[in-house]
Design a protein around this motif. Structure first.
Motif, PDB file in Angstrom:
ATOM      1  N   ARG A   8       8.499  -1.034  -8.256  1.00  0.00           N
ATOM      2  CA  ARG A   8       7.498  -0.333  -9.052  1.00  0.00           C
ATOM      3  C   ARG A   8       6.497  -1.328  -9.634  1.00  0.00           C
ATOM      4  NH1 ARG A   8      10.746   1.840 -12.193  1.00  0.00           N
ATOM      5  NH2 ARG A   8      11.138   3.645 -10.835  1.00  0.00           N
ATOM      6  N   GLU A   9       7.009  -2.432 -10.173  1.00  0.00           N
ATOM      7  CA  GLU A   9       6.127  -3.463 -10.734  1.00  0.00           C
ATOM      8  C   GLU A   9       5.228  -4.055  -9.652  1.00  0.00           C
ATOM      9  OE1 GLU A   9       6.598  -7.479 -13.466  1.00  0.00           O
ATOM     10  OE2 GLU A   9       7.992  -7.158 -11.792  1.00  0.00           O
ATOM     11  N   GLN A  10       5.796  -4.269  -8.463  1.00  0.00           N
ATOM     12  CA  GLN A  10       5.019  -4.857  -7.376  1.00  0.00           C
ATOM     13  C   GLN A  10       3.915  -3.919  -6.901  1.00  0.00           C
ATOM     14  OE1 GLN A  10       5.150  -8.123  -5.480  1.00  0.00           O
ATOM     15  NE2 GLN A  10       3.192  -7.055  -5.370  1.00  0.00           N
ATOM     16  N   LEU A  11       4.231  -2.642  -6.781  1.00  0.00           N
ATOM     17  CA  LEU A  11       3.215  -1.682  -6.339  1.00  0.00           C
ATOM     18  C   LEU A  11       2.136  -1.501  -7.409  1.00  0.00           C
ATOM     19  CD1 LEU A  11       5.550   0.938  -4.621  1.00  0.00           C
ATOM     20  CD2 LEU A  11       4.084  -0.774  -3.515  1.00  0.00           C
ATOM     21  N   GLU A  12       2.522  -1.576  -8.668  1.00  0.00           N
ATOM     22  CA  GLU A  12       1.536  -1.523  -9.751  1.00  0.00           C
ATOM     23  C   GLU A  12       0.583  -2.720  -9.650  1.00  0.00           C
ATOM     24  OE1 GLU A  12       3.796  -1.395 -13.334  1.00  0.00           O
ATOM     25  OE2 GLU A  12       4.249   0.752 -13.179  1.00  0.00           O
ATOM     26  N   ARG A  13       1.138  -3.864  -9.265  1.00  0.00           N
ATOM     27  CA  ARG A  13       0.300  -5.057  -9.096  1.00  0.00           C
ATOM     28  C   ARG A  13      -0.732  -4.827  -7.992  1.00  0.00           C
ATOM     29  NH1 ARG A  13       0.518 -10.828  -9.129  1.00  0.00           N
ATOM     30  NH2 ARG A  13      -1.593 -11.442  -8.579  1.00  0.00           N
ATOM     31  N   LEU A  14      -0.320  -4.208  -6.912  1.00  0.00           N
ATOM     32  CA  LEU A  14      -1.269  -3.909  -5.838  1.00  0.00           C
ATOM     33  C   LEU A  14      -2.372  -2.967  -6.321  1.00  0.00           C
ATOM     34  CD1 LEU A  14       0.912  -3.405  -2.631  1.00  0.00           C
ATOM     35  CD2 LEU A  14      -0.315  -5.449  -3.374  1.00  0.00           C
ATOM     36  N   LEU A  15      -1.990  -1.973  -7.113  1.00  0.00           N
ATOM     37  CA  LEU A  15      -2.982  -1.022  -7.625  1.00  0.00           C
ATOM     38  C   LEU A  15      -3.945  -1.699  -8.592  1.00  0.00           C
ATOM     39  CD1 LEU A  15      -0.656   2.069  -8.197  1.00  0.00           C
ATOM     40  CD2 LEU A  15      -2.366   1.769  -6.388  1.00  0.00           C
ATOM     41  N   GLU A  16      -3.454  -2.664  -9.347  1.00  0.00           N
ATOM     42  CA  GLU A  16      -4.324  -3.407 -10.267  1.00  0.00           C
ATOM     43  C   GLU A  16      -5.377  -4.215  -9.495  1.00  0.00           C
ATOM     44  OE1 GLU A  16      -1.692  -5.829 -12.518  1.00  0.00           O
ATOM     45  OE2 GLU A  16      -0.841  -4.163 -13.662  1.00  0.00           O
ATOM     46  N   MET A  17      -5.020  -4.616  -8.300  1.00  0.00           N
ATOM     47  CA  MET A  17      -5.929  -5.431  -7.498  1.00  0.00           C
ATOM     48  C   MET A  17      -7.219  -4.695  -7.136  1.00  0.00           C
ATOM     49  SD  MET A  17      -4.758  -8.540  -6.968  1.00  0.00           S
ATOM     50  CE  MET A  17      -4.404  -8.437  -8.726  1.00  0.00           C
ATOM     51  N   ARG A  18      -7.175  -3.348  -7.186  1.00  0.00           N
ATOM     52  CA  ARG A  18      -8.377  -2.594  -6.800  1.00  0.00           C
ATOM     53  C   ARG A  18      -9.516  -2.793  -7.801  1.00  0.00           C
ATOM     54  NH1 ARG A  18      -6.159   3.593  -7.657  1.00  0.00           N
ATOM     55  NH2 ARG A  18      -5.310   3.334  -9.730  1.00  0.00           N
ATOM     56  N   THR A  19      -9.177  -3.323  -9.001  1.00  0.00           N
ATOM     57  CA  THR A  19     -10.228  -3.586  -9.988  1.00  0.00           C
ATOM     58  C   THR A  19     -10.978  -4.879  -9.670  1.00  0.00           C
ATOM     59  OG1 THR A  19      -8.713  -4.800 -11.455  1.00  0.00           O
ATOM     60  CG2 THR A  19      -8.878  -2.415 -11.764  1.00  0.00           C
ATOM     61  N   SER A  20     -10.431  -5.670  -8.746  1.00  0.00           N
ATOM     62  CA  SER A  20     -11.090  -6.920  -8.382  1.00  0.00           C
ATOM     63  C   SER A  20     -11.964  -6.708  -7.157  1.00  0.00           C
ATOM     64  CB  SER A  20     -10.049  -8.004  -8.078  1.00  0.00           C
ATOM     65  OG  SER A  20     -10.671  -9.146  -7.509  1.00  0.00           O
ATOM     66  N   PRO A  21     -13.243  -7.084  -7.239  1.00  0.00           N
ATOM     67  CA  PRO A  21     -14.121  -6.935  -6.066  1.00  0.00           C
ATOM     68  C   PRO A  21     -13.798  -7.946  -4.976  1.00  0.00           C
ATOM     69  CG  PRO A  21     -15.259  -8.095  -7.827  1.00  0.00           C
ATOM     70  CD  PRO A  21     -13.946  -7.660  -8.400  1.00  0.00           C
ATOM     71  N   MET A  22     -12.905  -8.910  -5.274  1.00  0.00           N
ATOM     72  CA  MET A  22     -12.592  -9.965  -4.325  1.00  0.00           C
ATOM     73  C   MET A  22     -11.295  -9.725  -3.556  1.00  0.00           C
ATOM     74  SD  MET A  22     -15.249 -11.676  -4.723  1.00  0.00           S
ATOM     75  CE  MET A  22     -14.904 -13.066  -3.651  1.00  0.00           C
ATOM     76  N   VAL A  23     -10.636  -8.585  -3.819  1.00  0.00           N
ATOM     77  CA  VAL A  23      -9.375  -8.295  -3.132  1.00  0.00           C
ATOM     78  C   VAL A  23      -9.435  -6.902  -2.524  1.00  0.00           C
ATOM     79  CG1 VAL A  23      -6.873  -8.044  -3.336  1.00  0.00           C
ATOM     80  CG2 VAL A  23      -8.058  -9.776  -4.699  1.00  0.00           C
ATOM     81  N   SER A  24      -9.115  -6.816  -1.247  1.00  0.00           N
ATOM     82  CA  SER A  24      -9.049  -5.534  -0.556  1.00  0.00           C
ATOM     83  C   SER A  24      -7.671  -5.399   0.086  1.00  0.00           C
ATOM     84  CB  SER A  24     -10.137  -5.442   0.517  1.00  0.00           C
ATOM     85  OG  SER A  24      -9.934  -4.307   1.345  1.00  0.00           O
ATOM     86  N   VAL A  25      -7.020  -4.260  -0.143  1.00  0.00           N
ATOM     87  CA  VAL A  25      -5.706  -4.015   0.439  1.00  0.00           C
ATOM     88  C   VAL A  25      -5.772  -2.751   1.284  1.00  0.00           C
ATOM     89  CG1 VAL A  25      -3.268  -3.564  -0.010  1.00  0.00           C
ATOM     90  CG2 VAL A  25      -4.538  -5.098  -1.528  1.00  0.00           C
ATOM     91  N   GLN A  26      -5.422  -2.877   2.561  1.00  0.00           N
ATOM     92  CA  GLN A  26      -5.381  -1.723   3.446  1.00  0.00           C
ATOM     93  C   GLN A  26      -3.989  -1.607   4.080  1.00  0.00           C
ATOM     94  OE1 GLN A  26      -9.333  -2.820   5.534  1.00  0.00           O
ATOM     95  NE2 GLN A  26      -9.096  -0.611   5.908  1.00  0.00           N
ATOM     96  N   VAL A  27      -3.502  -0.380   4.137  1.00  0.00           N
ATOM     97  CA  VAL A  27      -2.200  -0.095   4.733  1.00  0.00           C
ATOM     98  C   VAL A  27      -2.411   0.227   6.218  1.00  0.00           C
ATOM     99  CG1 VAL A  27      -0.185   1.432   4.683  1.00  0.00           C
ATOM    100  CG2 VAL A  27      -1.303   0.729   2.535  1.00  0.00           C
ATOM    101  N   VAL A  28      -1.553  -0.330   7.038  1.00  0.00           N
ATOM    102  CA  VAL A  28      -1.663  -0.170   8.493  1.00  0.00           C
ATOM    103  C   VAL A  28      -0.611   0.817   8.994  1.00  0.00           C
ATOM    104  CG1 VAL A  28      -1.461  -1.372  10.716  1.00  0.00           C
ATOM    105  CG2 VAL A  28      -2.617  -2.482   8.778  1.00  0.00           C
ATOM    106  N   ASP A  29      -1.039   1.705   9.873  1.00  0.00           N
ATOM    107  CA  ASP A  29      -0.131   2.693  10.453  1.00  0.00           C
ATOM    108  C   ASP A  29       1.056   1.989  11.122  1.00  0.00           C
ATOM    109  OD1 ASP A  29       0.817   4.501  12.814  1.00  0.00           O
ATOM    110  OD2 ASP A  29      -0.339   5.836  11.507  1.00  0.00           O
ATOM    111  N   PRO A  30       2.274   2.473  10.909  1.00  0.00           N
ATOM    112  CA  PRO A  30       3.455   1.813  11.488  1.00  0.00           C
ATOM    113  C   PRO A  30       3.495   1.835  13.011  1.00  0.00           C
ATOM    114  CG  PRO A  30       4.054   3.911  10.475  1.00  0.00           C
ATOM    115  CD  PRO A  30       2.650   3.620  10.052  1.00  0.00           C
ATOM    116  N   GLY A  31       2.620   2.607  13.624  1.00  0.00           N
ATOM    117  CA  GLY A  31       2.569   2.630  15.078  1.00  0.00           C
ATOM    118  C   GLY A  31       1.812   1.466  15.686  1.00  0.00           C
ATOM    119  N   CYS A  32       1.333   0.561  14.846  1.00  0.00           N
ATOM    120  CA  CYS A  32       0.544  -0.580  15.327  1.00  0.00           C
ATOM    121  C   CYS A  32       1.455  -1.656  15.905  1.00  0.00           C
ATOM    122  CB  CYS A  32      -0.295  -1.158  14.187  1.00  0.00           C
ATOM    123  SG  CYS A  32      -1.274  -2.592  14.654  1.00  0.00           S
TER     124      CYS A  32
END
Length: 271
Positions: free
Chosen positions: A180-204
């Motif tokens: 939970r803490e780790q996923l919250e950290r990822l969500l906090e990253m969206r406030t930074s214009p220098m970090v982009s996080v994209q989830v990739v489909d597991p079929g890749c």
């Protein structure tokens, strides 16, 4: 006095200081004499020997020159274990020279949250499960990982483009609280214009070859790649290798969900 002032007896800094004192006394030199040759103060030499100061690269190189250990790079090698505590020496160039100077870092990980975005608890749990690792080594590796993340708070942080497999969001690392803490950290990253996080489909399937990072460097320097493995990672600027990894990254990116959908997926996994 802080904990930093009392390094553990087996720490790399203590070994560096002990070797420095041993060779200085064998050469019948005072701390002042060594300070004069190194171009620093006697207090700085005293702190190096007492392991309350981290040696710089210049310190190590000058000590190798002073004590005739340049061929074996004795002090330079000892310092490597300080600046990358508990971690592999081959990773030093990436941590010291490439990552901090990169303009853009492109990251792909099919198994875990990448190190630059890991929380302390998440990183600790990963290292604790390493085969035959000691508590001391766990502490050192966690601290090294946290130190790496300082580039996120620098004056000119790199643009970090992260791709992670969808399964990473649901892989339990350290239990629900840690995740939970780790996923919250990822969500906090969206406030930074220098970090982009994209989830990739597991079929890749092209992404299953393993994790890697691509560093785009300034001033016309060639891009560098770090590809991980269980034994030893590979760091190179070889154009053919870099081109191959960049193509793989772009192929994986085609399987990535848009950022706003990715953030929604992270939010759902956090609940």
């Amino acid at each position: 006095m802080t904990v930093e002032s009392f390094p553990r007896p087996e720490s790399p800094r203590v070994r560096f200081g002990a070797e420095m004192r041993r060779l200085r006394e064998a050469a019948e030199l005072s701390q002042t004499a060594v300070a004069t040759r190194l171009g620093c103060t006697q207090t700085q030499i005293s702190r190096l020997e007492a392991a309350t100061r981290t040696p710089s690269r210049s310190d190590a190189e000058r000590l190798d020159l002073l004590f005739g250990t340049g061929e074996s790079r004795h002090f330079t090698r000892l310092r490597e274990h300080i600046v990358t505590p508990g971690g592999p020496v081959w990773f030093r160039n990436w941590v010291e020279e490439i990552e901090p100077n990169a303009q853009v870092l492109r990251s792909w990980d099919p198994l875990l949250i990448p190190g630059l975005l890991q929380t302390r608890a998440y990183a600790r749990h990963i290292f604790e499960l390493e085969p035959q690792i000691t508590p001391e080594e766990v502490d050192q590796r966690v601290e090294a990982r946290m130190q790496r993340q300082r580039i996120l708070d620098g004056q000119n942080p790199p643009l970090i483009l992260v791709l992670i497999d969808a399964g990473v969001l649901h892989r339990q690392v350290g239990g629900p609280g840690v995740m939970r803490e780790q996923l919250e950290r990822l969500l906090e990253m969206r406030t930074s214009p220098m970090v982009s996080v994209q989830v990739v489909d597991p079929g890749c399937l092209p992404g299953m070859a393993g994790p890697f990072m691509i560093a785009e460097l300034p001033h016309g320097q060639p891009d560098a790649v770090h590809a991980d493995s269980p034994v030893q990672g590979h760091i190179t600027s070889d154009p053919e290798y870099v081109t191959s990894i960049r193509r793989r990254y772009e192929t994986i990116r085609l399987w990535a969900y848009p950022e706003h959908i990715s953030l929604k997926m992270i939010e759902e996994a956090e609940q």
